[in-house]
Structure formats: C-alpha cells, structure tokens
Design a protein around this motif. Structure first.
Motif, mmCIF file in Angstrom:
data_model
loop_
_atom_site.group_PDB
_atom_site.id
_atom_site.type_symbol
_atom_site.label_atom_id
_atom_site.label_comp_id
_atom_site.label_asym_id
_atom_site.label_seq_id
_atom_site.Cartn_x
_atom_site.Cartn_y
_atom_site.Cartn_z
ATOM 1 N N ASP A 18 -3.274 2.772 -1.987
ATOM 2 C CA ASP A 18 -2.043 2.548 -2.338
ATOM 3 C C ASP A 18 -1.851 3.446 -3.866
ATOM 4 O OD1 ASP A 18 -0.419 1.648 -0.268
ATOM 5 O OD2 ASP A 18 -0.692 -0.469 -0.860
ATOM 6 N N ASN A 19 -3.010 3.274 -4.675
ATOM 7 C CA ASN A 19 -2.891 3.745 -6.069
ATOM 8 C C ASN A 19 -3.010 5.483 -5.920
ATOM 9 O OD1 ASN A 19 -5.478 4.765 -5.629
ATOM 10 N ND2 ASN A 19 -6.361 3.545 -7.381
ATOM 11 N N GLY A 20 -3.082 6.006 -4.884
ATOM 12 C CA GLY A 20 -2.769 7.488 -4.846
ATOM 13 C C GLY A 20 -4.182 8.087 -4.601
ATOM 14 N N GLN A 21 -5.386 7.337 -4.688
ATOM 15 C CA GLN A 21 -6.644 7.881 -4.847
ATOM 16 C C GLN A 21 -6.951 7.690 -3.256
ATOM 17 O OE1 GLN A 21 -8.763 5.784 -7.780
ATOM 18 N NE2 GLN A 21 -7.735 6.827 -9.491
ATOM 19 N N VAL A 91 -13.150 -8.342 3.428
ATOM 20 C CA VAL A 91 -12.137 -7.232 2.902
ATOM 21 C C VAL A 91 -12.803 -6.275 1.918
ATOM 22 C CG1 VAL A 91 -10.015 -8.978 2.951
ATOM 23 C CG2 VAL A 91 -11.574 -8.961 0.811
ATOM 24 N N ILE A 92 -12.108 -5.045 1.925
ATOM 25 C CA ILE A 92 -12.802 -4.259 0.823
ATOM 26 C C ILE A 92 -12.531 -4.989 -0.556
ATOM 27 C CG2 ILE A 92 -12.703 -2.279 2.348
ATOM 28 C CD1 ILE A 92 -10.080 -1.283 0.696
ATOM 29 N N GLY A 93 -13.188 -4.590 -1.359
ATOM 30 C CA GLY A 93 -13.110 -5.469 -2.761
ATOM 31 C C GLY A 93 -13.989 -6.673 -2.871
ATOM 32 N N GLY A 94 -14.437 -7.027 -1.691
ATOM 33 C CA GLY A 94 -15.013 -8.342 -1.541
ATOM 34 C C GLY A 94 -16.638 -8.331 -1.987
ATOM 35 N N CYS A 95 -17.392 -9.230 -1.677
ATOM 36 C CA CYS A 95 -18.780 -9.288 -2.152
ATOM 37 C C CYS A 95 -19.570 -9.590 -1.022
ATOM 38 C CB CYS A 95 -19.060 -10.113 -3.220
ATOM 39 S SG CYS A 95 -18.242 -11.619 -3.005
ATOM 40 N N MET A 96 -19.347 -9.432 0.217
ATOM 41 C CA MET A 96 -20.067 -10.127 1.295
ATOM 42 C C MET A 96 -20.580 -8.976 2.339
ATOM 43 S SD MET A 96 -21.351 -13.008 0.855
ATOM 44 C CE MET A 96 -22.026 -13.429 2.694
ATOM 45 N N GLY A 97 -20.418 -7.643 1.787
ATOM 46 C CA GLY A 97 -20.944 -6.477 2.649
ATOM 47 C C GLY A 97 -20.035 -5.483 2.399
ATOM 48 N N SER A 98 -18.747 -5.682 2.581
ATOM 49 C CA SER A 98 -17.775 -4.333 2.455
ATOM 50 C C SER A 98 -17.876 -4.029 1.104
ATOM 51 C CB SER A 98 -16.436 -4.996 2.945
ATOM 52 O OG SER A 98 -16.348 -5.552 4.245
ATOM 53 N N ARG A 114 -15.004 0.613 -12.592
ATOM 54 C CA ARG A 114 -14.716 1.615 -11.895
ATOM 55 C C ARG A 114 -13.917 1.599 -10.609
ATOM 56 N NH1 ARG A 114 -19.454 5.379 -12.537
ATOM 57 N NH2 ARG A 114 -20.344 3.562 -11.558
ATOM 58 N N PHE A 115 -14.331 0.368 -9.799
ATOM 59 C CA PHE A 115 -13.499 0.182 -8.514
ATOM 60 C C PHE A 115 -12.096 0.365 -8.677
ATOM 61 C CE2 PHE A 115 -12.514 -2.099 -4.834
ATOM 62 C CZ PHE A 115 -13.473 -1.300 -3.856
ATOM 63 N N PRO A 116 -11.527 1.071 -7.619
ATOM 64 C CA PRO A 116 -9.966 1.387 -7.854
ATOM 65 C C PRO A 116 -9.382 -0.106 -7.536
ATOM 66 C CG PRO A 116 -10.811 2.195 -5.773
ATOM 67 C CD PRO A 116 -12.325 1.914 -6.698
ATOM 68 N N VAL A 117 -7.997 -0.460 -8.409
ATOM 69 C CA VAL A 117 -7.289 -1.594 -7.938
ATOM 70 C C VAL A 117 -6.745 -1.276 -6.504
ATOM 71 C CG1 VAL A 117 -5.353 -2.574 -8.333
ATOM 72 C CG2 VAL A 117 -6.920 -2.131 -10.367
ATOM 73 N N ILE A 118 -7.052 -2.122 -5.779
ATOM 74 C CA ILE A 118 -6.680 -2.225 -4.279
ATOM 75 C C ILE A 118 -5.622 -3.203 -4.088
ATOM 76 C CG2 ILE A 118 -8.871 -1.400 -3.111
ATOM 77 C CD1 ILE A 118 -9.282 -4.193 -2.528
ATOM 78 N N THR A 119 -4.976 -2.977 -2.989
ATOM 79 C CA THR A 119 -3.891 -3.880 -2.410
ATOM 80 C C THR A 119 -4.243 -4.611 -1.033
ATOM 81 O OG1 THR A 119 -2.781 -2.228 -1.234
ATOM 82 C CG2 THR A 119 -2.214 -2.119 -3.534
ATOM 83 N N ILE A 120 -3.344 -5.357 -0.886
ATOM 84 C CA ILE A 120 -3.664 -6.015 0.641
ATOM 85 C C ILE A 120 -3.438 -4.929 1.766
ATOM 86 C CG2 ILE A 120 -2.617 -7.656 2.095
ATOM 87 C CD1 ILE A 120 -4.058 -8.958 -0.196
ATOM 88 N N ARG A 121 -2.568 -4.056 1.541
ATOM 89 C CA ARG A 121 -2.203 -2.918 2.587
ATOM 90 C C ARG A 121 -3.599 -2.077 2.696
ATOM 91 N NH1 ARG A 121 3.165 0.352 2.548
ATOM 92 N NH2 ARG A 121 2.662 0.964 0.236
ATOM 93 N N ASP A 122 -4.164 -1.994 1.436
ATOM 94 C CA ASP A 122 -5.767 -1.362 1.449
ATOM 95 C C ASP A 122 -6.630 -2.005 2.160
ATOM 96 O OD1 ASP A 122 -4.437 0.930 -0.216
ATOM 97 O OD2 ASP A 122 -5.179 0.054 -2.061
ATOM 98 N N MET A 123 -6.405 -3.277 2.233
ATOM 99 C CA MET A 123 -7.427 -3.924 3.097
ATOM 100 C C MET A 123 -7.213 -3.952 4.355
ATOM 101 S SD MET A 123 -7.307 -7.489 0.748
ATOM 102 C CE MET A 123 -7.613 -7.737 -0.932
ATOM 103 N N VAL A 124 -5.956 -3.989 4.657
ATOM 104 C CA VAL A 124 -5.576 -3.727 5.976
ATOM 105 C C VAL A 124 -5.915 -2.408 6.840
ATOM 106 C CG1 VAL A 124 -3.684 -3.807 7.541
ATOM 107 C CG2 VAL A 124 -3.853 -5.523 5.796
#
Lengths: 364, 364
Positions: A18-21, A91-98, A114-124
């Motif tokens: 969603d951030n365009g990247q 979820v992406i952004g998480g810490c259990m392997g994704s 440096r990780f991009p700010v993600i959204t719930i829609r990005d997780m989906v």
C-alpha cells in the motif's frame, strides 16, 4: 492436539504494498491442520491477532505452550479438522518466520526500521499469494478475531471471490482514536528504551525488553474487562499479608502484568510490535474504498458472520454493528451476535461455549 | 484571576505516617484565595488531583498557565472568594514545594527513593496539620475531584469533626484492579528509563523524561472518554494530507499524546509520580476501617455531596454509588448526582455548567 506441519512458502513475485513500493523475496511461514480435499474446496484460513502466530492449534516452539486456539480447532472441534483443511500464516511484519523487520534485507543485514510500513491489506495480499501457491482458489471460510478479524474483513473487501464465508470476531473495520492512542503509548515505550537503538538492536546482545514489556502491559489491560480484572484480582495482595509500603508488586494484578510483560519479550520482536501496531492503526476499510464502508463490500458473494462481546471495550459491539450496517447496505447476507462473556476483548480466545456454537454453526 | 499568596508552612511536630514511621521537618506549600473571616468559619479546603498542585486559582509558576480550577474558584464563581477563604495545599510526596522525594533528607541529600511510601491519609494528616497551624478548627467544606476527592473522603473518615461539608467529585473510596494496573504501567515505564537511576537522578543532569512521558501518555488516555477522543480527533491526520507510512505522529491523537507527555515532564518530578500513584493504589477507606466502608463514616456530622460523570471510565458512577450506599448506611446526609458530560474523567476540570451549579448549591 491437532497435527502440525512446519512450513514456509516463498512468494515467486514481489509483493505490492500500500505504500507504493513492493517487497522482494517474501517468505510466508504457515501451519496447516487437517487434509486438503481433492477439490481443494475445504480450506479455512484462520488469521491471527497482533501477538499471535501460525501455531493456532499446535505447540508454539518458543514457549512450548499449546496453540492459541486449540480449543476451537482440531478433530471434532468447532473448526473440525476431520472436515476442514485449516491454514494459518504468520503475518508479514511478524517474527515467527514470515518476512518482517528482523529478516535480512537484500544487503544481508536485517531490515530493522528499513522494513516498509505495511498495512492489514498488505498482510492479506501475502496470505492470498500463499493461497495461490497452494492452489486454493476459493476458501470455505476466512476466520479471525481482533486483528485476525481485520484481515478477514480486508480479504472480503479486496478479494471478494476468495472466500465463501467470512467470520470476523471481536474486531472493527477501522481503528479508533483510543485504539491508536494505546498503540502509540506502546510504540513510544519501545522507542524510549535505549536498547532499541533506533531499531538496530539485532546482534547487539541487547534488545528493548523493558520498553516492549511496558508496551505489552499497557496493551494487556485493554484486552481485559474492568469487571474481569476485579473478579480475578480485585485488590488481593501477592504472596504477602500486608502492603509492603514499597514499590514491589504488592498487588496480584501488578505481579500478573509484570509477568505478562516479561514473558512477552521472550517470544516477540520489538520492531515487529511497532510495525504490526502501525498496520492496525492505519486500518480503515472505508478509507480504502472511497470513504464509504458499504462500497467496500459491494458485490461480494460471501456470507458474513460478526461476533462481538459485551465486555470488550477495545473493539466494542458498536464497531461490529457498524460493519453489519455496511454489509446490510451492500446487500450481503450477514448474521450478527453480541455474546455475553466476562473476559473483555480476550473473550474470543477463552472459554465461551456460545462462541464455539456460533463458529461451528456458521462453518457448517 | 483571584489573588494568590505563595506560602509554606513548617510542621512543628513530626508527621505520623501509615507505614508506622514519622516524617520530620515536613513543609506544606499552599495557596489561599479570599479573606479568612474573623471567626475562621469560612474556609474551604480544595484538594488537588494526582498531577495538580496548590495553584488552583492562580498562575502556575513553572508553566505560566492559569490555575487548574480558575473556572470554579474566584469572585462570584461557584466557590466564591468574596465569601470563602479557599486553601489549596500541595500534597506531601508532591513536587511544588511540599516535602517530597526531591526534598532534602536529614543528610542534606534528596530523599529520592528513601522517601517513605505515603498514603492518601498521610496527605490528609499534613493538610490537617496546616489547618491547625492556620487556626482553622472546622472547614466550611472540603472539596476535591479525583485524588482530591479521595482526600476529601479520607478527611471525613479520619477527622470527622473538621469539615461541615464534603464534596467529592469523580472519585472512589478504593482503587480498583484496573486503576492499579494502569498506574503500575506508568511506574514501570519510569523505572525502565535508565535515566531514572534507581531514583537518584537529582543533580545528575539527567531525569527519566522519556519514561515519565510514556507514563503520562498512558494515564492521559484514561482521563478521556472514547467518545470524547473520537469527537476531538477521530482518525484525523496531523499537518498532512496522507499517511506517511512511517512512525511519525501521523494522527492528531498521537501528536496530542506526545505533547501531553513531553509537557508533563517539564513540570513534574518522576519520583513524585511514583509515590503519588502508589498512595492512590493503596487507597481503600474500608480497609482502613475494619473492612466496612459504612463504619468509616459512622458518626460523622458532615453533609456529603458525591458527583460522578457518565463518561468517566476511570472512576465510574458505580464507585460513587458505592460511597453513597455506605453513607446512607452510616446515616449521613448525602446528595448524589451523575452528570452527563462528554469529557470522561477530566470532566471535573472542564466546562460542565451543571457541575458549577452543584458546587455552588452545595456550598451555599
């Protein structure tokens, strides 16, 4: 306990954000329970909450504790693994392997901030990419509580053909000012910890455990009801007959919160906490769809079920009702129930037999 | 603005404390407004809340801001200084001139965490000592909101002959598990800050501003209602047209909270925050009087007025009602009103004309 399969899936294409990247080389870690039918028509995607993970019905490897929804998922349980193929992805952004802030960036060093700010829609989007990889065109259902419910609603809004049923529990279609406020306190607590080091603490031998613990303590209060806290702890003292006139944890509720805080730091990455809370605060399905929530669900063929709890003050019933009204306006079939349970927001994780019946009935 | 007099009073005897010790050389800083009548029968003691001070109706010297209850106190105001002699004292444990953790101990160094853990009743003992010093045997009224209301109730319970009228607003006779939990988060935030230095930060050039700021942010959320936050901020962005996809204060509510947090550290001592929150958490009038709240008020000749606000979730109406029932059981004359106001707990400080009328009427 249901059988578990430790698995990861590597996305073949960059993940648009969603951030365009877009994000290259995304890994999604997931677990499955129950067999996928030959027609691949019995899959149930379960989405986890802020501090949850893919170990929904199997032992969490870091803590050794049972899966977070074992009471709901397994043979002959409300989400019956004799019948359904249950998938739960970190979820992406998480810490259990994704892929998340602790994962290596293209330069080999952890992304950190440096990780991009993600959204719930990005997780989906990442979860839908996993479904593509598994060859699952259409879910029997997508199910989730709290942030998991946000993902379920987001999937319905953005990928309306992918789920026949959408079950969203103790959730909301947007984060309120108060929701954002509590998360901001938690983020500031993490960032105030000098061991956070601007996020570059990986490999330093230090991590912002104190700040993350304070963040978890503040959040934990919001997961419980005032009545539940009073019933569970009241003003009971912890392992003593009288107040100490000091700053030890005199009261049981203090001791409990400290335990919750420190235990959390052993299984969760502080930067993931920043990114996932940010994704939740950004969440506003209506905003993504021109400002009108009903438009987000226009034309969806799915059936919906919304469940709220009367003691949940984090995502109170009014938030579910708001979604139901939008679904009604969109002409979508929806059932809605407010359940009575004393545990506050955490009711969706706890022993609420009425919830079991709702889940079982809706998936039937 | 009412006239102000910067004053301190030195207790002539050691102050006995609930922890069994006594405190030597206690100073009480206070302000007065309006003339004391020759019969000394027109004094109104106003007690301040957790982060308040004696500058109830005159400019706060550190911030330059108006007194915290100027809307209530002054000539022709609900607490009319043409008629009443208003006294407001900084609580012991505080940081605006009364003896507290930043004050010098007998060895000349600041007490810091050597300061004794005090209680609300200890604060009241110091205030009664001040009244003794001023030759005021009997107050026309004792008045307070939040922690000020706790002091008012404690004075009535422990010094029943000292006040004719007791006006307790937005308060409670005991701290609940949830109240304690939020305070514990704040204390842990302060203590997690390495600049706290075990409390020995005075003169070090560093103070735990980051931790104190996080504590204030968390507490501040509890002072406001969810509805009030939504009306005031909603999901409005701060000085931008779109989300930044970063960790700046994108939302107005984040910016507001950060401002509240950082502003607070410029006027308040972190150790005082620890001690005063601890005093509030220890507060349980019934426990002090054999476990039965009605017994605490048995035989008091005072008239009582309790006021709650429908949007206050920190000390909800049920807490005031609990006090009213105890006063009824004790046979004390009491009036009770729940006012409708959108501002949450902070309603007692804000523009609620109905409160003005209640205060004016009760003191008449």
């Amino acid at each position: 306990m249901a059988t578990a399969a430790a698995r990861t899936f590597a996305l073949s294409a960059p993940l648009p954000l969603d951030n365009g990247q877009s994000l290259d080389g995304v890994i999604v870690a997931y677990e499955t329970y129950g067999e996928l039918a030959p027609g691949k028509d019995n899959a149930v995607l379960v989405c986890h909450a802020l501090t949850g993970d893919q170990y929904v019905a199997s032992t969490q490897p870091l803590t050794g504790k049972p899966g977070w929804w074992e009471r709901m998922i397994g043979p002959d349980k409300p989400i019956d693994t004799n019948r359904f193929h249950v998938i739960c992805a970190n979820v992406i952004g998480g810490c259990m392997g994704s892929t998340g802030p602790a994962s290596p960036a293209p330069d080999g060093k952890p992304y950190a901030m440096r990780f991009p700010v993600i959204t719930i829609r990005d997780m989906v989007r990442a979860e839908v990419a996993l479904l593509d990889g598994l060859g699952i065109e259409r879910l029997h259902a997508v199910v989730g509580g709290s942030m998991g419910g946000m993902q379920a609603l987001s999937l319905a809004a953005n990928f309306p053909a992918r789920a026949e049923r959408v079950l969203a529990i103790a959730t909301t279609a947007r984060h309120s000012a108060q929701n954002i406020a509590f998360h901001e306190v938690g983020r500031q607590a993490v960032m105030a910890d000098p061991d956070w080091q601007g996020g570059d603490y990986y490999g330093s031998g230090h991590s912002p455990d104190k700040g993350l613990s304070v963040a978890r303590m503040a959040a934990h209060i919001t997961y419980l009801s005032e009545t539940g806290l009073t019933e569970k702890f009241g003003r009971n003292l912890q392992d003593r007959d009288a107040k100490s006139f000091g700053f030890d944890a005199d009261f049981q509720v203090e001791s409990y919160l400290r335990y919750q805080g420190s235990g959390f730091t052993r299984r969760f990455d502080a930067n993931s906490y920043l990114y996932i809370t940010r994704a939740m605060d950004y969440f506003d399905i209506a905003e993504e769809h021109g400002g009108k929530l009903a438009d987000a669900f226009a034309g969806t063929p799915a059936r919906f079920c919304l469940v709220s709890f009367d003691s949940d003050w984090l995502y109170p019933t009014a938030e579910s009702r708001h979604v139901v009204h939008a679904l009604n306006a969109a002409g979508a079939p929806v059932s809605f129930v407010e359940l009575s349970a004393p545990f506050g927001h955490d009711s969706f994780l706890l022993d609420v037999p009425a919830l079991d019946r709702v889940v079982k009935g809706f998936l039937a």
